[in-house]
Design a protein around this motif. Structure first.
Motif, PDB file in Angstrom:
ATOM      1  N   ALA A 154      -0.007  60.573 -65.975  1.00  0.00           N
ATOM      2  CA  ALA A 154      -0.380  61.946 -65.615  1.00  0.00           C
ATOM      3  C   ALA A 154       0.792  62.826 -66.037  1.00  0.00           C
ATOM      4  O   ALA A 154       1.870  62.768 -65.436  1.00  0.00           O
ATOM      5  CB  ALA A 154      -0.660  62.076 -64.124  1.00  0.00           C
ATOM      6  N   THR A 155       0.624  63.633 -67.053  1.00  0.00           N
ATOM      7  CA  THR A 155       1.741  64.359 -67.657  1.00  0.00           C
ATOM      8  C   THR A 155       2.250  65.487 -66.767  1.00  0.00           C
ATOM      9  O   THR A 155       1.497  66.097 -66.013  1.00  0.00           O
ATOM     10  CB  THR A 155       1.345  64.940 -69.022  1.00  0.00           C
ATOM     11  N   TYR A 156       3.572  65.748 -66.888  1.00  0.00           N
ATOM     12  CA  TYR A 156       4.151  66.850 -66.114  1.00  0.00           C
ATOM     13  C   TYR A 156       5.246  67.612 -66.867  1.00  0.00           C
ATOM     14  O   TYR A 156       5.771  68.594 -66.349  1.00  0.00           O
ATOM     15  CB  TYR A 156       4.709  66.362 -64.775  1.00  0.00           C
ATOM     16  N   LYS A 311      -1.009  72.255 -67.258  1.00  0.00           N
ATOM     17  CA  LYS A 311      -1.779  71.369 -66.389  1.00  0.00           C
ATOM     18  C   LYS A 311      -1.449  69.931 -66.746  1.00  0.00           C
ATOM     19  O   LYS A 311      -0.910  69.650 -67.818  1.00  0.00           O
ATOM     20  CB  LYS A 311      -3.287  71.611 -66.527  1.00  0.00           C
ATOM     21  N   SER A 312      -1.774  69.038 -65.833  1.00  0.00           N
ATOM     22  CA  SER A 312      -1.535  67.626 -66.073  1.00  0.00           C
ATOM     23  C   SER A 312      -2.680  67.013 -66.868  1.00  0.00           C
ATOM     24  O   SER A 312      -3.854  67.303 -66.617  1.00  0.00           O
ATOM     25  CB  SER A 312      -1.383  66.877 -64.747  1.00  0.00           C
ATOM     26  N   GLU A 313      -2.330  66.187 -67.833  1.00  0.00           N
ATOM     27  CA  GLU A 313      -3.325  65.463 -68.615  1.00  0.00           C
ATOM     28  C   GLU A 313      -3.236  63.983 -68.274  1.00  0.00           C
ATOM     29  O   GLU A 313      -2.145  63.423 -68.176  1.00  0.00           O
ATOM     30  CB  GLU A 313      -3.071  65.637 -70.108  1.00  0.00           C
ATOM     31  N   ILE A 314      -4.393  63.358 -68.121  1.00  0.00           N
ATOM     32  CA  ILE A 314      -4.433  61.921 -67.854  1.00  0.00           C
ATOM     33  C   ILE A 314      -4.580  61.170 -69.173  1.00  0.00           C
ATOM     34  O   ILE A 314      -5.523  61.394 -69.931  1.00  0.00           O
ATOM     35  CB  ILE A 314      -5.585  61.569 -66.900  1.00  0.00           C
ATOM     36  N   ASN A 315      -3.619  60.304 -69.441  1.00  0.00           N
ATOM     37  CA  ASN A 315      -3.616  59.447 -70.625  1.00  0.00           C
ATOM     38  C   ASN A 315      -3.932  60.190 -71.934  1.00  0.00           C
ATOM     39  O   ASN A 315      -4.848  59.812 -72.666  1.00  0.00           O
ATOM     40  CB  ASN A 315      -4.600  58.283 -70.437  1.00  0.00           C
ATOM     41  N   PRO A 316      -3.187  61.245 -72.253  1.00  0.00           N
ATOM     42  CA  PRO A 316      -3.409  61.963 -73.507  1.00  0.00           C
ATOM     43  C   PRO A 316      -2.914  61.129 -74.697  1.00  0.00           C
ATOM     44  O   PRO A 316      -2.264  60.090 -74.502  1.00  0.00           O
ATOM     45  CB  PRO A 316      -2.546  63.213 -73.344  1.00  0.00           C
ATOM     46  N   PRO A 317      -3.186  61.563 -75.925  1.00  0.00           N
ATOM     47  CA  PRO A 317      -2.640  60.852 -77.088  1.00  0.00           C
ATOM     48  C   PRO A 317      -1.124  60.757 -76.980  1.00  0.00           C
ATOM     49  O   PRO A 317      -0.454  61.722 -76.601  1.00  0.00           O
ATOM     50  CB  PRO A 317      -3.066  61.739 -78.273  1.00  0.00           C
ATOM     51  N   GLY A 318      -0.592  59.572 -77.282  1.00  0.00           N
ATOM     52  CA  GLY A 318       0.846  59.368 -77.171  1.00  0.00           C
ATOM     53  C   GLY A 318       1.453  58.917 -78.484  1.00  0.00           C
ATOM     54  O   GLY A 318       0.771  58.833 -79.514  1.00  0.00           O
ATOM     55  N   LEU A 319       2.731  58.633 -78.445  1.00  0.00           N
ATOM     56  CA  LEU A 319       3.438  58.156 -79.622  1.00  0.00           C
ATOM     57  C   LEU A 319       2.665  56.966 -80.213  1.00  0.00           C
ATOM     58  O   LEU A 319       2.410  55.978 -79.530  1.00  0.00           O
ATOM     59  CB  LEU A 319       4.842  57.712 -79.232  1.00  0.00           C
ATOM     60  N   PRO A 320       2.246  57.063 -81.487  1.00  0.00           N
ATOM     61  CA  PRO A 320       1.409  56.002 -82.081  1.00  0.00           C
ATOM     62  C   PRO A 320       2.119  54.661 -82.137  1.00  0.00           C
ATOM     63  O   PRO A 320       3.350  54.572 -82.156  1.00  0.00           O
ATOM     64  CB  PRO A 320       1.121  56.537 -83.482  1.00  0.00           C
ATOM     65  N   LYS A 321       1.326  53.599 -82.198  1.00  0.00           N
ATOM     66  CA  LYS A 321       1.880  52.267 -82.378  1.00  0.00           C
ATOM     67  C   LYS A 321       2.513  52.152 -83.741  1.00  0.00           C
ATOM     68  O   LYS A 321       2.123  52.840 -84.692  1.00  0.00           O
ATOM     69  CB  LYS A 321       0.787  51.208 -82.233  1.00  0.00           C
ATOM     70  N   THR A 322       3.479  51.261 -83.854  1.00  0.00           N
ATOM     71  CA  THR A 322       4.115  51.020 -85.130  1.00  0.00           C
ATOM     72  C   THR A 322       3.098  50.416 -86.090  1.00  0.00           C
ATOM     73  O   THR A 322       2.359  49.494 -85.737  1.00  0.00           O
ATOM     74  CB  THR A 322       5.300  50.052 -84.982  1.00  0.00           C
TER      75      THR A 322
END
Length: 324
Positions: A154-156, A311-322
């Motif tokens: 949950a982003t902050y 606002k908080s985002e639940i599980n948004p796109p994150g740093l891609p896998k290698t």
């Protein structure tokens, strides 16, 4: 000059020069809150924090699993390293203070739970989540696609990272070619490490020299290595790099980028074990403290207004896998 006085003035300098506002258009000079009763002015770094506290919000509290509601505590893992202004020790050398502690406390208050902190090494934060020792980790954890396989987020706060070099280096970093053949330190298990490794591999594929990567888990260790010339630069969170620049006056930021790489804005998030049932409660609590203004006050106090989220985002796109 007292330790407290010197650090307070350093924080004032840090905020006034805008070094802690990694992005956004907030007025850096207005970001420094002056708690009442403190003659030094600026940020209170003493053990008596007079923290901004929240009140229970029933709608958010109802989202907490019943077993945790009955227990009445929220077990929060935090890094034991000193990384001001995120998390570090007050002038008594034992009380943990900083923006991450303040935000975690507000989240617990909103959920009607008593915050119960435990400081451990970075790698043990995730061990604690895996073993259900911690209900949450709020310790500058970046959302990554790999981490999303095991954890919910949950982003902050926005996530930006920076290259810090010795003052007067005459060097800037904007792309992988700029670090080819350089000796750069990083903390293991971080998104900074992942990005640096990928940049090194990209250099090799392009026929350039790889990065000579060194590992330091403590800020004090990498800073000594930087000043002694054993490393050319360190890659770490922008807020902590900016703090070092302002407090010691012997280094400089030579490049900044998103903590999720070049194509995606990184996000810092409250982290919990996947399917623990807590992520919606965290997001609801964060959204509430954003709306009621307490979240903004905390970020302003620590000079991090430029990293605020709406606002908080639940599980948004994150740093891609290698890429393999």
């Amino acid at each position: 000059m007292s330790v407290r006085r010197s650090i307070t003035l350093a924080l004032a300098t840090l905020t006034a020069t805008g070094l802690l506002t990694a992005c956004g258009t907030s007025d850096p000079a207005a970001d420094l809150a002056a708690p009442k009763g403190h003659q030094d002015g600026g940020v209170n770094i003493g053990p008596d924090q007079d923290r901004i506290r929240g009140e229970k919000v029933q709608a958010a509290a109802d989202l907490v699993p019943e077993a945790i509601r009955k227990r009445g505590t929220l077990r929060i893992g935090a890094s034991a390293d000193a990384s001001p202004p995120l998390g570090f020790y007050a002038t008594d050398d034992k009380t943990r203070i900083g923006s991450e502690i303040d935000i975690a406390t507000l989240v617990a208050d909103t959920l009607g739970l008593k915050p119960q902190f435990e400081e451990v090494s970075w790698e043990n934060l995730f061990v604690g989540l895996d073993s259900s020792k911690f209900d949450a980790v709020l310790s500058n954890v970046t959302v990554t696609e790999e981490r999303k396989e095991k954890y919910d987020f949950a982003t902050y706060r926005l996530d930006n990272i920076a290259f810090e070099a010795k003052k007067g280096s005459g060097w800037t970093v904007k792309e992988p070619a700029d670090v080819a053949g350089k000796t750069i330190s990083v903390s293991s298990g971080t998104n900074q490490e992942k990005i640096l490794v990928e940049w090194s591999e990209e250099n090799v594929k392009a026929g350039r020299k790889p990065v000579d990567i060194k590992y330091f888990q403590k800020d004090t260790d990498y800073y000594l290595a930087l000043q002694s010339g054993r490393i050319d630069a360190h890659l770490g969170p922008s807020p902590t790099a900016a703090y070092h620049v302002a407090t010691a006056g012997q280094s400089e930021i030579i490049g900044q980028l998103s903590g999720a790489g070049g194509d995606l804005q990184g996000k810092i998030a409250a982290t919990t074990k996947k399917d623990s049932g807590l992520v919606k409660a965290y997001a609801a609590a964060i959204d509430h403290i954003v709306r009621d203004g307490s979240y903004g006050k905390v970020l302003k106090r620590w000079g991090l207004s430029g990293e605020a989220v709406e606002k908080s985002e639940i599980n948004p796109p994150g740093l891609p896998k290698t890429k393999s």
